[in-house]
Design a protein around this motif. Structure first.
Motif, short mmCIF file in Angstrom:
data_model
loop_
_atom_site.label_atom_id
_atom_site.label_comp_id
_atom_site.label_asym_id
_atom_site.label_seq_id
_atom_site.Cartn_x
_atom_site.Cartn_y
_atom_site.Cartn_z
N SER A 68 -0.06 -1.90 5.59
CA SER A 68 -0.93 -1.68 4.44
C SER A 68 -2.37 -1.50 4.91
O SER A 68 -2.72 -1.84 6.04
N VAL A 69 -3.18 -0.98 4.00
CA VAL A 69 -4.59 -0.72 4.33
C VAL A 69 -5.46 -1.17 3.17
O VAL A 69 -5.02 -1.29 2.04
N TRP A 101 -2.52 6.10 7.17
CA TRP A 101 -1.12 6.05 6.76
C TRP A 101 -0.75 4.61 6.43
O TRP A 101 -1.20 3.67 7.08
N SER A 102 0.06 4.44 5.43
CA SER A 102 0.69 3.14 5.17
C SER A 102 2.18 3.40 4.94
O SER A 102 2.57 4.47 4.49
N SER A 106 0.81 -1.21 0.00
CA SER A 106 0.00 0.00 0.00
C SER A 106 0.84 1.26 0.00
O SER A 106 0.39 2.30 -0.48
N ALA A 107 2.05 1.22 0.55
CA ALA A 107 2.89 2.40 0.54
C ALA A 107 3.22 2.83 -0.88
O ALA A 107 3.44 4.02 -1.15
N LYS A 114 -6.53 -2.78 8.38
CA LYS A 114 -5.09 -2.51 8.52
C LYS A 114 -4.36 -3.84 8.57
O LYS A 114 -4.81 -4.80 9.19
N SER A 115 -3.23 -3.90 7.89
CA SER A 115 -2.45 -5.14 7.89
C SER A 115 -0.98 -4.83 8.12
O SER A 115 -0.50 -3.74 7.81
#
Length: 969
Positions: A633-634, A610-611, A165-166, A708-709
Motif C-alpha cells: 500500500s501507499v 504501484w500498489s 490501497s490496491a 510505502k507499506s
C-alpha cells in the motif's frame, strides 16, 4: 499552528437490514470472516439471510459465494445507540483496533475535529469512506472530520485493518473505515438522546429526524435525514484530580514559568516580580517562585455543536439500469480553551532607568545586567535599556479560545447496470467542499506589547504611535484594562478544501472455470481520477508571527491530481475435495500517476506508484477457514505536507542538553552548545524547556514522495457445527511503513545533535536556532525545525481475536456473548536512521504519544427477552509504562507513576420496545465511577496528556447516565 464506493450489486442494496441480527449479538466490533459472505461463514447471527450480510468494504467484487482474505469488523447502529455515545468517534476509539485520536476529550492541540486512528499509525493513514466513496477532508491534511457524518443515518460501520490501497488508492495504509448509510427507508423516524454525568455536567444532546418514501411503484426511494448534536464544556478545574498541574516526578503542584507575577530570565535562577514592581532573586529565595497553574482553565470536554442534513436517492430506470445519489451537508462548531496567554519568554527591551512602573530596587537589579548585547546592537552597555526574556502570564486578557467552524457539503451521483446476468458496471462522479473558519481570541500582539512596555517618566509610551497605552506587566494585576485592550490580539484564518472524484468499473464472472473448481471466478477492472485543492488564508498577524500565544500560520495554495487504473481478481481453484472443500485465490493491482503544484511556492512535483495485493483462503472442512493476504500500500503526501511553508509553532521537549549546569565540566559539550547558539557567558545558566514545551518550526516539502507499506495478515475463522451460534476468528497482522512522512520530535533532534551527531554544521544540529540567552523558547526566530521529511519507519504487529456465541435460554429468552480483543506485539517508531527504533508497545510518554497497551478488549453480554434487551459491556485497557526518553536515558523511577495499571470499565445499558413503533433506551457508563489514572501533566505530549491524565483514552468525567427514545410513523 498550535497553542503555548465502492458499489455492490443491486440485489445487495435491495436486501433487508442487518440491524436486527447485529443488535441481538451486540458485539462491539464483530470480526466478520469476509467482505462478501454467507451467514454460515461469518460471525453474525444465523437468522440473517444471505442478502442481509453482504459486506462491501475491501473489494469491489460483490458476490456472496466468494470469500475474501482480509478480515473485516462491523459496528452496527444498535451497538452505537446502546453505548450512549452521541458521536461515532467516541465509539470507534473504543474498538481494540484503534487508539484514541482527536475528539471532544482533546483540548490543547485539537484542530476542532474528531478523527479515527487505526493501529496507532496516525489518522492520516486511515481512509474514511461513506458508502464506499471518499468523504471530503476537513482541511489540507486530508483527514476526515467524523463530526460531519450523521450518526442517526449510519446502518453500520465496516472496518478493514491493514493495507487496502490496491482497492481504494492512497491513504489506506492502516485500514479503511466505511460508513454504510441506511437506504430504502420508508416512513418517519425521530430519535432523541440526552446524557450527563453524576456531577451534573458534561451534558450531551442528540436529535435526529429521518423520513423516507418509495415512489414510481417501488422503483425508487428518497431518504432525508437531519441531525443535531451538542456537548457542553467541562473544565479541568471541575475535577479534583485535574485541578492542579502536577509534576510527574513528585506530584508537586506546579505549572508554567510564565506566571502571573512575571518571571525575568536573568542570572542563573531568574527573578520574579512582586506586586510593588520589585524583583525577587529566586536563587536566594527559591520558595518565592509562583508557578502558574494553567489546569483549571483547560477543558476535559470541549464544547461542540454539529448539524447535518443528508439526502439519499435511488431509482431503477429499467431492469438493468439504476441511478443513485447522495447529498450531504454538515456544519460543526468546536471551541477549545486554554489558559490565558503570556509573553512566553519573548525578548523585550526595558528602559529601566526612568520607567515609572519599576521600583528603585528593580532598577538596581536591571542595572547589573545592562551589558553590551551583541544580538541587539542598539543596546549598549550602560544605555539604560536591558533586553530580557519575560515570562508574564497576562491573566487580564482572559482565556485563549480557539473557535473552529467547519461547513462541508458533498454531492455524489452515479449509474450502475448490467450488461448481462454476470456483467455489471458503474460510473460515478462526486464533488465536495469544506469551508473552515478559525478564530483565535485573547492573545497578545508582540509588536504592541514591545512598544507598550517602554514608558516615559510621565507615564506615556516612548513611542505613542497607534494609540499606544503604557503596559505595566511588572507584577501581578498591574495591567490596566485600557492597556489590555491595546495589546489584545484576535486572529482569524479562512481555509477551503475541495475534492473531485470520478471513475467507473466493470465487474462480473470470468468466462471460464478452473478444472477443479465448482464455480467461475470474478473480476473487476476500473479507472479513477481525483483532484484535491486546498487554500489556507491566515490574517497578517498570523503570517508575521506577531501572535505570542497561538504562534504563526502561513498561506497555503496547493493542489494535486491523480489518475489511477486498477484490477481485482477472485478465483476458485479447488472445490469439494478431501481437506480442500474450497481453495480460492485473490489478487489486485493499482497504478497511480500523481501531479502536485504548490502555487504559493511556485513549485510542483510528479511521481507514480504501484500498489497490489495477493492472498487467498482455504477451507479444509466445514468448520474452519484459513485466510492469508499480502499487500503493498501507499500514502501520497497530502496538501499540507507538500504545501505548508515553514511556520513558527510550539513543540514538546523534556530536556535541553545545554540548559542549566549540564554542559559545565564537559568541554566538548560546552563548545558544541556555544557553536549551536548559546552565548559563552550563558553557559551554566541557560533555561530549559518551559512546562515541557519549546519553540519549533513546522512545515511541508513539495519534494516529498509517497510512503510505502507492506501488510501481512493470516488468520482463521472457526464455526464448529457441534456448537451452533458460535464463531471464533483469529488474525495475525504485520504492517511496515517505509519512507514515512514524519515530523521528527523536537527532543529527538536535540538527542541526535548533542548525543550522536556532535557537529554544529551537521544535518540535525543545523535545525536548532537559539535565543540571545541560549534558550529554545523565545520569539518566532527561535526553535527547532521539525518540518516533515520522508525519514521514518513505522511498524504495527499484533493478533486480533473475535469470539461470539448466541444461544437460547428457553422461556427466559436468549443470551449473546461477544469478545473482541487485540494483542499488540509491536508498535515501532523510528524517526531517523541515526536513532534507535522506539518500541512503543505498552509504553507512553514523550515519544510514544498515544497510549497503545499490549492488550485491549471489549466483552459484551446481551440478554434479550421479547421487547427487553439488557447489555453489560466490559472494556479492558492494558497496563502502560512511561517511555524512557531524553538525552541519554531517563529512569522510570523518576516518575511517581512509572506504570499505569490496567483499567477495567463497565457500562450497563438497556432498551425496551414499548410498542412496535416506540422504544426507550438508557444506560450508565463507567458504572463504578472509576477515576482516570493520574500521572502528572509532563508525562507525555500536550495534545494527548492533559489534566494530569490521558482524557481521550480513559474516561475523564466519571459515571454518566443517558436516556434515549425512538419513535417511528
Amino acid at each position: 499552528m498550535s497553542t503555548k464506493s465502492d458499489s455492490v450489486c443491486r440485489a445487495a442494496l435491495r436486501g433487508g437490514s442487518v440491524l436486527s441480527a447485529f443488535a441481538l449479538a451486540a458485539a462491539l466490533a464483530s470480526p466478520a470472516a469476509a467482505q462478501e459472505t454467507t451467514p454460515s461463514e461469518a460471525p453474525v447471527l444465523p437468522m440473517a439471510s444471505a442478502e442481509d450480510v453482504i459486506i462491501v468494504t475491501g473489494s469491489r467484487i460483490a458476490r456472496p459465494d466468494l470469500q475474501a482474505a482480509s478480515p473485516v469488523s462491523v459496528v452496527t447502529q444498535e451497538s452505537i445507540k446502546l453505548s450512549g455515545t452521541s458521536g461515532v468517534e467516541d465509539y470507534l476509539r473504543d474498538i481494540p483496533q484503534a487508539v484514541a485520536a482527536w475528539g471532544s476529550a482533546t483540548n490543547n492541540g485539537n484542530e476542532g475535529a474528531a478523527t479515527v486512528d487505526l493501529r496507532n499509525l496516525g489518522e492520516e493513514r486511515t481512509l474514511v469512506l461513506v458508502d464506499g466513496k471518499r468523504f471530503v477532508p476537513y482541511d489540507s491534511n486530508g483527514v476526515v472530520d467524523l463530526n460531519m457524518i450523521p450518526p442517526a443515518l449510519i446502518e453500520r460501520v465496516e472496518v478493514v485493518t491493514g493495507g487496502a490501497s490496491a482497492v481504494y488508492g492512497s491513504d489506506a495504509i492502516s485500514g479503511v473505515v466505511n460508513f454504510i448509510m441506511r437506504k430504502d427507508f420508508e416512513g418517519i423516524e425521530a430519535d432523541a438522546q440526552y446524557g450527563l454525568t453524576t456531577r451534573g455536567d458534561g451534558q450531551k444532546t442528540a436529535l435526529s429526524l429521518t423520513a423516507g418514501a418509495n415512489f414510481a411503484e417501488g422503483r425508487g426511494n428518497i431518504t432525508i435525514n437531519g441531525t443535531y448534536r451538542k456537548e457542553q464544556a467541562v473544565y479541568q478545574g471541575a475535577r479534583g484530580y485535574s485541578f492542579d498541574a502536577l509534576a510527574a516526578a513528585d506530584f508537586s503542584p506546579g505549572g508554567s514559568f510564565t506566571n502571573a507575577p512575571g518571571f525575568v530570565d536573568l542570572g542563573p535562577d531568574g527573578y520574579q516580580f512582586d506586586a510593588g514592581g520589585n524583583l525577587i532573586d529566586l536563587g536566594a529565595n527559591p520558595g518565592a517562585f509562583e508557578p502558574f497553574n494553567f489546569n483549571p482553565y483547560n477543558l476535559l470536554q470541549a464544547p461542540n455543536e454539529q448539524w447535518t442534513a443528508t439526502v439519499l436517492a435511488n431509482y431503477e430506470i429499467s431492469d438493468s439500469l439504476e441511478f443513485y445519489g447522495r447529498g450531504s451537508w454538515a456544519k460543526s462548531k468546536v471551541t477549545t480553551i486554554v489558559a490565558p496567554t503570556g509573553t512566553f519568554f519573548f525578548p523585550f527591551d526595558i528602559n529601566y532607568l526612568d520607567n515609572p512602573f519599576l521600583s528603585a530596587q528593580a532598577r538596581g537589579v536591571f542595572a547589573g545586567f545592562d551589558l553590551d548585547d551583541p544580538a541587539t546592537p542598539a543596546n549598549e552597555a550602560g544605555d539604560g535599556i536591558v533586553s530580557a526574556a519575560l515570562g508574564r502570564r497576562l491573566t487580564e486578557l482572559g482565556t485563549r479560545d480557539s473557535i473552529y467552524e467547519n461547513k462541508a457539503w458533498q454531492v455524489v451521483g452515479g449509474l450502475r447496470g448490467e450488461f448481462s446476468g454476470t456483467l455489471r458496471w458503474e460510473v460515478f462522479a462526486q464533488y465536495a467542499k469544506t469551508k473552515r473558519t478559525q478564530d483565535f481570541v485573547n492573545d497578545v500582539a508582540y509588536d504592541r506589547l514591545f512598544q507598550a512596555v517602554q514608558v516615559t517618566p510621565g507615564g506615556a509610551c516612548v513611542d505613542p504611535s497607534g494609540g499606544c497605552v503604557p503596559a505595566n506587566i511588572f507584577g501581578p494585576g498591574n495591567l490596566s484594562e485600557e492597556a489590555a485592550e491595546f495589546i489584545r490580539l484576535d486572529l482569524h484564518q479562512d481555509d477551503s478544501t475541495s475534492q473531485f472524484v470520478t471513475g467507473g468499473f466493470v465487474t462480473g464472472d470470468l468466462p471460464f472455470t478452473v478444472p477443479m473448481a465448482a464455480t467461475p471466478g470474478a473480476f473487476v477492472v476500473g479507472v479513477e481520477y481525483r483532484k484535491e485543492t486546498s487554500k489556507a488564508r491566515p490574517d497578517a498577524n498570523l503570517i508575521a508571527g506577531n501572535s505570542i500565544g497561538f504562534g504563526g500560520s502561513t498561506p497555503i495554495d496547493a493542489q494535486y491530481d491523480v489518475k489511477e487504473a486498477y484490477a481485482e481478481l477472485k478465483l476458485p481453484l479447488v472445490s469439494d475435495m478431501s481437506f480442500v472443500q474450497e481453495l480460492n485465490l485473490e489478487g489486485g493491482v493499482r497504478y497511480a500517476d500523481y501531479k502536485n503544484k504548490v502555487k504559493t511556492l511556485g513549485v510542483g512535483n510528479s511521481y507514480s506508484n504501484w500498489s497490489w495485493k495477493l492472498g487467498g483462503d482455504w477451507k479444509p472442512v466445514n468448520d474452519l477457514r484459513v485466510r492469508v493476504m499480502y499487500q503493498r500500500s501507499v500514502r501520497a503526501p497530502n496538501i499540507n505536507e507538500i504545501g505548508q511553508p515553514q511556520t513558527p509553532s510550539t513543540g514538546d521537549a523534556t530536556f535541553d542538553p545545554c540548559a542549566d549546569s549540564n554542559p559545565v565540566g564537559n568541554p566538548a559539550l560546552t563548545q558544541l552548545c556555544i557553536d549551536t547558539g548559546v552565548p559563552a557567558a550563558q553557559i551554566g545558566s541557560v533555561g530549559g524547556p518551559i512546562a515541557g514545551q519549546i519553540n519549533n518550526f513546522i512545515g511541508g516539502n513539495p519534494d516529498l514522495v509517497p510512503e510505502k507499506s507492506t501488510t501481512w495478515t493470516i488468520g482463521a475463522v472457526i464455526q464448529p457445527r457441534a456448537l451452533p451460534g458460535f464463531t471464533a476468528t483469529v488474525d495475525f497482522f504485520d504492517i511496515k511503513v517505509k519512507d514515512a512522512i514524519l515530523q521528527i520530535p523536537e527532543q529527538s533532534v536535540l538527542d541526535i545533535c548533542y548525543g550522536i551527531e556532535q557537529d554544529a554544521s551537521g544535518t540535525f544540529c543545523s535545525l536548532i536556532a537559539r535565543s540571545p540567552t541560549g534558550r529554545l523558547n523565545g520569539d518566532t526566530t527561535v526553535g527547532v525545525d521539525v518540518s516533515r521529511r520522508n525519514i521514518g519507519q513505522l511498524r504495527s504487529q499484533g493478533i486480533d481475536i473475535g469470539l461470539q456465541y448466541r444461544f437460547d435460554i428457553g422461556a427466559a429468552g436468549s443470551l449473546g456473548l461477544a469478545f473482541a480483543a487485540t494483542r499488540q506485539l509491536k508498535t515501532d517508531l523510528q524517526f531517523a536512521s541515526l536513532l534507535p527504533t522506539n518500541e512503543c508497545v505498552g509504553l507512553v510518554g514523550k515519544i510514544c504519544l498515544r497510549p497503545d497497551p499490549k492488550w485491549r478488549w471489549t466483552q459484551t453480554t446481551t440478554w434479550n427477552n421479547g421487547p427487553l434487551t439488557l447489555q453489560l459491556r466490559w472494556q479492558y485497557i492494558g497496563k502502560l509504562t512511561n517511555d524512557t526518553v531524553g538525552f541519554g536515558t531517563a529512569d522510570p523511577a523518576d516518575f511517581v507513576v512509572p506504570k499505569i495499571k490496567a483499567y477495567n470499565y463497565f457500562d450497563l445499558a438497556g432498551s425496551y420496545d414499548v410498542t412496535e413503533r416506540f422504544s426507550l433506551r438508557g444506560g450508565i457508563n463507567n458504572l463504578f465511577d472509576k477515576q482516570p489514572p493520574v500521572v502528572g501533566n509532563d508525562y507525555g505530549g500536550t495534545t494527548e496528556n492533559s489534566g494530569n491524565t490521558y482524557p481521550a483514552t480513559y474516561d475523564p468525567l466519571g459515571r454518566a447516565f443517558f436516556v434515549g427514545a425512538t419513535v417511528s410513523f
